[in-house]
Design a protein around this motif. Structure first.
Motif, PDB file in Angstrom:
ATOM      1  N   UNK A  67       0.717  -1.229   0.250  1.00 39.11           N
ATOM      2  CA  UNK A  67      -0.404  -0.093  -0.249  1.00 39.11           C
ATOM      3  C   UNK A  67       0.706   1.465  -0.085  1.00 39.11           C
ATOM      4  N   UNK A  68       1.175   2.028  -1.310  1.00 43.01           N
ATOM      5  CA  UNK A  68       1.888   3.068  -0.873  1.00 43.01           C
ATOM      6  C   UNK A  68       2.218   3.626  -2.584  1.00 43.01           C
ATOM      7  N   UNK A  69       2.668   4.656  -2.796  1.00 37.01           N
ATOM      8  CA  UNK A  69       3.338   4.939  -3.932  1.00 37.01           C
ATOM      9  C   UNK A  69       4.003   4.021  -4.925  1.00 37.01           C
ATOM     10  N   UNK A  70       3.727   3.577  -6.075  1.00 35.90           N
ATOM     11  CA  UNK A  70       3.745   2.409  -6.854  1.00 35.90           C
ATOM     12  C   UNK A  70       3.904   3.417  -8.262  1.00 35.90           C
ATOM     13  N   UNK A  71       5.257   3.758  -9.011  1.00 31.02           N
ATOM     14  CA  UNK A  71       6.109   4.348 -10.100  1.00 31.02           C
ATOM     15  C   UNK A  71       4.433   4.888 -10.796  1.00 31.02           C
ATOM     16  N   UNK A  72       4.538   3.936 -12.284  1.00 30.71           N
ATOM     17  CA  UNK A  72       3.147   4.722 -12.774  1.00 30.71           C
ATOM     18  C   UNK A  72       2.046   3.678 -11.938  1.00 30.71           C
ATOM     19  N   UNK A  73       1.932   3.315 -11.526  1.00 31.34           N
ATOM     20  CA  UNK A  73       0.349   2.416 -11.096  1.00 31.34           C
ATOM     21  C   UNK A  73      -0.042   3.986 -10.016  1.00 31.34           C
ATOM     22  N   UNK A  74       1.106   5.173  -9.548  1.00 34.32           N
ATOM     23  CA  UNK A  74       0.667   6.305  -8.024  1.00 34.32           C
ATOM     24  C   UNK A  74       0.280   5.370  -7.167  1.00 34.32           C
ATOM     25  N   UNK A  75      -0.580   5.655  -6.641  1.00 38.39           N
ATOM     26  CA  UNK A  75      -1.313   4.727  -5.127  1.00 38.39           C
ATOM     27  C   UNK A  75      -1.932   4.010  -5.783  1.00 38.39           C
ATOM     28  N   UNK A  76      -0.767   3.270  -4.922  1.00 33.41           N
ATOM     29  CA  UNK A  76      -1.766   1.648  -4.976  1.00 33.41           C
ATOM     30  C   UNK A  76      -2.185   0.948  -3.705  1.00 33.41           C
ATOM     31  N   UNK A  77      -2.915  -0.252  -3.917  1.00 32.01           N
ATOM     32  CA  UNK A  77      -2.316  -0.861  -2.782  1.00 32.01           C
ATOM     33  C   UNK A  77      -2.848  -2.586  -3.714  1.00 32.01           C
ATOM     34  N   UNK A  78      -2.326  -3.238  -2.451  1.00 34.28           N
ATOM     35  CA  UNK A  78      -2.007  -4.828  -3.102  1.00 34.28           C
ATOM     36  C   UNK A  78      -2.611  -6.124  -2.267  1.00 34.28           C
ATOM     37  N   UNK A  79      -3.385  -6.585  -2.416  1.00 36.90           N
ATOM     38  CA  UNK A  79      -4.686  -7.374  -1.513  1.00 36.90           C
ATOM     39  C   UNK A  79      -4.468  -9.015  -1.688  1.00 36.90           C
ATOM     40  N   UNK A  80      -3.477  -9.543  -0.945  1.00 40.62           N
ATOM     41  CA  UNK A  80      -3.433 -10.657  -1.114  1.00 40.62           C
ATOM     42  C   UNK A  80      -4.637 -11.897  -0.671  1.00 40.62           C
ATOM     43  N   UNK A  81      -4.923 -13.236  -1.265  1.00 40.85           N
ATOM     44  CA  UNK A  81      -6.506 -13.503  -1.743  1.00 40.85           C
ATOM     45  C   UNK A  81      -5.973 -14.751  -0.921  1.00 40.85           C
ATOM     46  N   UNK A  82      -4.285 -15.592  -0.848  1.00 41.35           N
ATOM     47  CA  UNK A  82      -4.574 -16.557  -0.136  1.00 41.35           C
ATOM     48  C   UNK A  82      -4.576 -16.823  -1.630  1.00 41.35           C
ATOM     49  N   UNK A  83      -4.526 -18.830  -1.945  1.00 42.65           N
ATOM     50  CA  UNK A  83      -4.053 -19.774  -3.264  1.00 42.65           C
ATOM     51  C   UNK A  83      -3.715 -19.390  -4.724  1.00 42.65           C
TER      52      UNK A  83
END
Ligand SMILES: [Zn+2]
Length: 483
Positions: A410-426
């Motif tokens: 969760x944070x700034x990531x280049x071209x994505x700008x402010x971005x969230x990545x969520x792991x749902x398992x599997x």
């Protein structure tokens, strides 16, 4: 004395005797009283007997009987006639080669005393002789390492075929200057006797040399072999392998250690040629990869297509049976320079791979993070690859987690700008980009439908929208297949 003369003589004699008899009869009539009947009768009887004998003998003649291998084939009137018929037969048998044939058959000439009728009904017949006599020719065999591999009519023809074959192997041309060609085997021209069927033409022998000797070999199946692979390894067609191995079909299962019968062509001669060749060669293009932050992670675009260059290479060589075994480059001229292939590659965001789970990739019931029009779909769009879907929205509009999970970025990531990545398992993860504000932080557990951020236009974005990705085991997939 010929038989004609003999019969002429006999008939003359017969006529002469007839005249004598007539004269006797005449004399008898004239001098009836002076002659004694008994004496006259004896003379007359003798004369009649003699005439009868001579007339019988005139039906017989001398002739020559001809035997081939103990079988009598017919009569000729005389020895000269008999021999000339045999000669003419051998001449005809040798006609295709332009020489007279010879024969090892036993031919016997016998003088016989036969009736003229028998001579007429059993003449020495050429077509009968053709069948009875086995001809041979004094010709030449091409011997390679002591073994005669082909028979030809003349020694010159053998030389011509060998020269033609060496030419075929060495392939001299404007761009291939041949210095020397040499046959490494022991080659000889041997005098041999052969029948017409064994004698080959130059063309036939040349084709034979080109094709090589077919040799049967055994092949032991290796691990991971297939019919197709075995055929490739042995320069054969799969059909040929099937034909050589009765019972084997395309569906047969091959097991390592299984022995198959194969055939392979081995050249009759080993030809070594030396020369200098000039050939055009390809210069393969180089590939340059530049990181382009305007592209999504893991995607690449060809910015400049590569093109092979070309060079002219002159080299000296030693070749065996046409295959170069030694090569020395003499000169190299570049005709056209290759053009580099330039690839633009999106930045690698390694934490996606590092921080998200791995697994079956199965997930069901993802909810839409934002309701709105899809302004860009997943896939190749406008020259680049779009790794997610864009859902139109307005700045500050809340969006939600598509499923239960744990925030891994969760944070700034280049071209994505402010971005969230969520792991749902599997092995399933989702990404939300270009946000104006994030409401969650790394490590936090979120539930499906929970508001996690607000729509914005941060990073590489032309207006407020939510860029939404579904990632399965590190690779993006089309989110519409999961929503
Ligand atoms: Zn997007």
């Amino acid at each position: 004395m010929s038989s004609d003369n003999l019969s002429k003589g006999l008939s003359t004699l017969e006529n002469y005797l007839k005249k004598i008899t007539d004269q006797i009869t005449f004399v008898k009539k004239l001098n009836k009283s002076h002659l004694k009947d008994s004496k006259f009768t004896i003379v007359l009887a003798c004369a009649i007997f003699l005439v009868t004998c001579l007339s019988f003998l005139s039906n017989f003649t001398y002739a020559v009987a001809v035997d081939v291998n103990g079988v009598q084939l017919g009569y000729a009137p005389g020895m000269d006639e008999a021999k000339s018929i045999i000669e003419s037969t051998l001449g005809q048998q040798g006609e295709p080669l332009g020489v007279a044939a010879k024969t090892n058959d036993e031919i016997n000439y016998r003088r016989v005393w036969i009736s003229k009728k028998e001579l007429r009904s059993n003449p020495l017949d050429e077509s009968r002789l053709q069948r009875a006599i086995t001809p041979y020719f004094d010709v030449y065999g091409l011997a390679v390492n002591g073994e005669v591999i082909a028979v030809m009519s003349t020694a010159e023809e053998i030389d011509e075929v060998l020269a033609a074959y060496q030419d075929y192997i060495a392939q001299p041309s404007e761009t291939n200057q041949v210095f020397s060609v040499e046959i490494k085997d022991e080659v000889a021209k041997e005098k041999v006797q052969a029948g017409l069927a064994e004698i080959k033409t130059k063309e036939e022998v040349l084709e034979m040399l080109k094709a090589g000797r077919v040799k049967a070999i055994e092949y032991t199946v290796e691990k991971n072999d297939s019919l197709w692979l075995i055929a490739r390894k042995n320069n054969m067609y799969t059909d040929e392998i099937l034909a050589a191995n009765p019972g084997l079909t395309e569906k047969s299962i091959l097991y390592p250690g299984q022995v198959l019968k194969l055939s392979t062509a081995v050249p009759y001669l080993t030809v070594v040629s030396k020369g200098q060749k000039t050939e055009k060669e390809t210069i393969p293009f180089a590939v340059v990869t530049n990181i382009d932050n305007s592209l999504p992670s893991g995607r690449s675009v060809v910015k400049q297509a590569g093109k092979d260059g070309e060079k002219e290479v002159t080299f000296t060589y030693t070749a065996q049976n046409g295959e170069i075994v030694e090569k020395t480059i003499v000169k190299e001229t570049v005709l056209s320079q290759p053009v580099k292939q330039i690839i633009a590659q999106g930045p690698r965001i390694t934490y996606v791979a590092a921080n998200t789970s791995r697994g079956s990739g199965s997930i069901s019931g993802l909810v839409w993070p934002l309701s709105g029009r899809i302004s860009s779909y997943y896939g190749y769009r406008g020259g680049g690859f779009h790794s997610g879907i864009d859902i139109n929205g307005s700045t500050g509009q809340p969006y939600v987690a598509a499923a239960d999970g744990k925030v891994v970025a969760a944070g700034w990531s280049g071209n994505y700008g402010r971005m969230i990545l969520i792991d749902h398992g599997n092995g399933v993860a989702t990404r939300y980009a270009h946000s104006s504000q994030l409401l969650v932080s790394v490590g936090q557990t979120v539930s499906k439908g929970q508001t996690i951020g607000y729509v914005g236009s941060t990073g590489r974005s032309t207006g407020p929208h939510l860029h939404f990705e579904v990632i399965i085991n590190g690779s993006t997939v089309n989110p519409l297949n999961y929503l």
